[in-house]
Design a protein around this motif. Structure first.
Motif, PDB file in Angstrom:
ATOM      1  N   PRO A  96      -5.102  -8.773   1.920  1.00 17.12           N
ATOM      2  CA  PRO A  96      -6.259  -7.678   1.983  1.00 17.12           C
ATOM      3  C   PRO A  96      -5.839  -6.157   2.009  1.00 17.12           C
ATOM      4  N   LEU A  97      -6.590  -5.233   1.402  1.00 18.08           N
ATOM      5  CA  LEU A  97      -6.226  -4.113   1.300  1.00 18.08           C
ATOM      6  C   LEU A  97      -6.378  -3.302   2.704  1.00 18.08           C
ATOM      7  N   SER A  98      -7.003  -4.087   3.731  1.00 19.25           N
ATOM      8  CA  SER A  98      -7.576  -3.413   4.872  1.00 19.25           C
ATOM      9  C   SER A  98      -6.155  -3.435   5.820  1.00 19.25           C
ATOM     10  N   ASP A  99      -5.283  -4.447   5.339  1.00 16.53           N
ATOM     11  CA  ASP A  99      -3.976  -4.754   6.187  1.00 16.53           C
ATOM     12  C   ASP A  99      -2.676  -3.540   6.143  1.00 16.53           C
ATOM     13  N   ILE A 100      -3.313  -2.640   5.104  1.00 20.10           N
ATOM     14  CA  ILE A 100      -2.149  -1.366   4.784  1.00 20.10           C
ATOM     15  C   ILE A 100      -2.210  -0.554   6.108  1.00 20.10           C
ATOM     16  N   LYS A 142      -6.744   5.040  -1.185  1.00 19.82           N
ATOM     17  CA  LYS A 142      -8.227   4.673  -0.828  1.00 19.82           C
ATOM     18  C   LYS A 142      -8.318   3.744   0.251  1.00 19.82           C
ATOM     19  N   TYR A 143      -7.108   3.043   0.636  1.00 17.69           N
ATOM     20  CA  TYR A 143      -7.281   1.870   1.532  1.00 17.69           C
ATOM     21  C   TYR A 143      -6.453   2.114   2.614  1.00 17.69           C
ATOM     22  N   THR A 144      -5.730   3.307   2.778  1.00 18.02           N
ATOM     23  CA  THR A 144      -4.717   3.624   3.609  1.00 18.02           C
ATOM     24  C   THR A 144      -5.741   4.377   4.660  1.00 18.02           C
ATOM     25  N   PRO A 145      -5.242   4.283   6.024  1.00 18.20           N
ATOM     26  CA  PRO A 145      -6.158   4.815   7.146  1.00 18.20           C
ATOM     27  C   PRO A 145      -5.636   6.432   7.170  1.00 18.20           C
TER      28      PRO A 145
END
Length: 157
Positions: A96-100, A142-145
């Motif tokens: 998942p991209l949220s794991d970045i 875009k998906y990096t905190p």
């Protein structure tokens, strides 16, 4: 969006492998010459050890040259499904991209050379030699905190 390794990068890697193999062959030939020409037991033992240590690298180099084109994975970033797929030789690994957690973009002269991605799932991923690396970096940003993206000005391998 699919990302593939560029043909230029593949040729460069293959050329480096072939040149390194030729260097190893030259060193082995020199060691064999020393073994046959020298009368000193020390030189014979030293050259035999060099040959034995380097001969295993020739087998690995042969496998590397033979399988070189198929040794690069394809990266697919699917924004609609919020995941990144890395496929290699029929196997697909999804994340998942949220794991970045962290993103480091390494550039030389304004051109993106590699992307280092720290994730919860795989620890570290490195993307180098892919076509459209700048576009891949923008998608991953875009998906990096917030505050976890770094543009490295000093390129290190």
């Amino acid at each position: 969006m699919n990302f593939h390794v560029s043909e230029k990068y593949k040729r460069s890697g293959k050329r480096k492998t072939v040149l390194a193999t030729l260097l190893v062959v030259g060193i082995i030939a020199g060691a064999i010459w020393v073994f046959t020409a020298s009368e000193s037991l020390y030189h014979k033992i030293l050259s035999a050890i060099v040959v034995l240590l380097l001969i295993k690298h020739l087998l690995n180099a042969y496998k590397s040259i033979k399988n070189h084109d198929s040794s690069y994975p394809t990266v697919t970033i699917m924004e609609s499904e919020n995941k990144i797929d890395i496929s290699h030789k029929g196997a697909v690994v999804s994340m998942p991209l949220s794991d970045i957690e962290h993103l480091r973009i390494q550039s030389i002269k304004g051109s993106v050379k590699s992307i280092l991605l720290n994730t919860k799932s795989f620890s570290n991923l490195r993307f180098e030699g892919y076509e459209n690396l700048a576009e891949m970096a923008e998608l991953l940003k875009k998906y990096t905190p917030a505050g976890k993206t770094k543009n490295a000005t000093w390129y290190h391998r």
